[in-house]
Scaffold this motif. Sequence first.
Motif, PDB file in Angstrom:
ATOM      1  N   GLU A  41     -25.387   7.291  47.194  1.00  0.00           N
ATOM      2  CA  GLU A  41     -26.016   8.553  46.806  1.00  0.00           C
ATOM      3  C   GLU A  41     -24.967   9.618  46.573  1.00  0.00           C
ATOM      4  O   GLU A  41     -24.072   9.815  47.389  1.00  0.00           O
ATOM      5  CB  GLU A  41     -26.989   9.011  47.887  1.00  0.00           C
ATOM      6  CG  GLU A  41     -27.777  10.224  47.487  1.00  0.00           C
ATOM      7  CD  GLU A  41     -28.791  10.613  48.538  1.00  0.00           C
ATOM      8  OE1 GLU A  41     -29.207  11.781  48.515  1.00  0.00           O
ATOM      9  OE2 GLU A  41     -29.137   9.775  49.378  1.00  0.00           O
ATOM     10  N   SER A  67     -24.367  13.519  44.027  1.00  0.00           N
ATOM     11  CA  SER A  67     -25.022  14.527  43.192  1.00  0.00           C
ATOM     12  C   SER A  67     -24.537  14.496  41.742  1.00  0.00           C
ATOM     13  O   SER A  67     -25.124  15.144  40.892  1.00  0.00           O
ATOM     14  CB  SER A  67     -24.803  15.924  43.774  1.00  0.00           C
ATOM     15  OG  SER A  67     -23.416  16.222  43.815  1.00  0.00           O
ATOM     16  N   LEU A  89     -27.909   6.559  42.645  1.00  0.00           N
ATOM     17  CA  LEU A  89     -28.662   6.399  43.889  1.00  0.00           C
ATOM     18  C   LEU A  89     -27.851   5.710  44.974  1.00  0.00           C
ATOM     19  O   LEU A  89     -27.999   5.998  46.151  1.00  0.00           O
ATOM     20  CB  LEU A  89     -29.929   5.576  43.633  1.00  0.00           C
ATOM     21  CG  LEU A  89     -30.939   6.167  42.653  1.00  0.00           C
ATOM     22  CD1 LEU A  89     -32.082   5.194  42.432  1.00  0.00           C
ATOM     23  CD2 LEU A  89     -31.447   7.501  43.161  1.00  0.00           C
ATOM     24  N   THR A  90     -27.004   4.755  44.562  1.00  0.00           N
ATOM     25  CA  THR A  90     -26.227   3.971  45.520  1.00  0.00           C
ATOM     26  C   THR A  90     -24.783   3.871  45.056  1.00  0.00           C
ATOM     27  O   THR A  90     -24.553   3.276  44.007  1.00  0.00           O
ATOM     28  CB  THR A  90     -26.807   2.553  45.661  1.00  0.00           C
ATOM     29  OG1 THR A  90     -28.191   2.637  45.912  1.00  0.00           O
ATOM     30  CG2 THR A  90     -26.109   1.784  46.750  1.00  0.00           C
TER      31      THR A  90
END
Length: 79
Positions: free
Chosen positions: A42, A44, A39-40
């Motif tokens: 962000e 893929s 997430l951090t």
Amino acid sequence: MEQNLLFWSPDAFPGLYMPFDPLLFFGDNSGGDQFAFVLTPERSDIFVWDHENDSRLWAARRLEDYLHRSLAGDGDWWR
């Protein structure tokens, strides 16, 4: 959701593991290792958290890649 809340809790594993805040877990390998999105920052890519040594290993470029690789592989296919 419950698994993420447990891992994100500051009281769950004090001083035992690196922080899990940047990770969003979505599955496991039935042996304790967990698959997660980052997430951090962000991105893929999908990583696997090894519960025995607290390493975070790259597993796939994105979810589609993860599904192809995991369905075609057996055992520890990400290694």
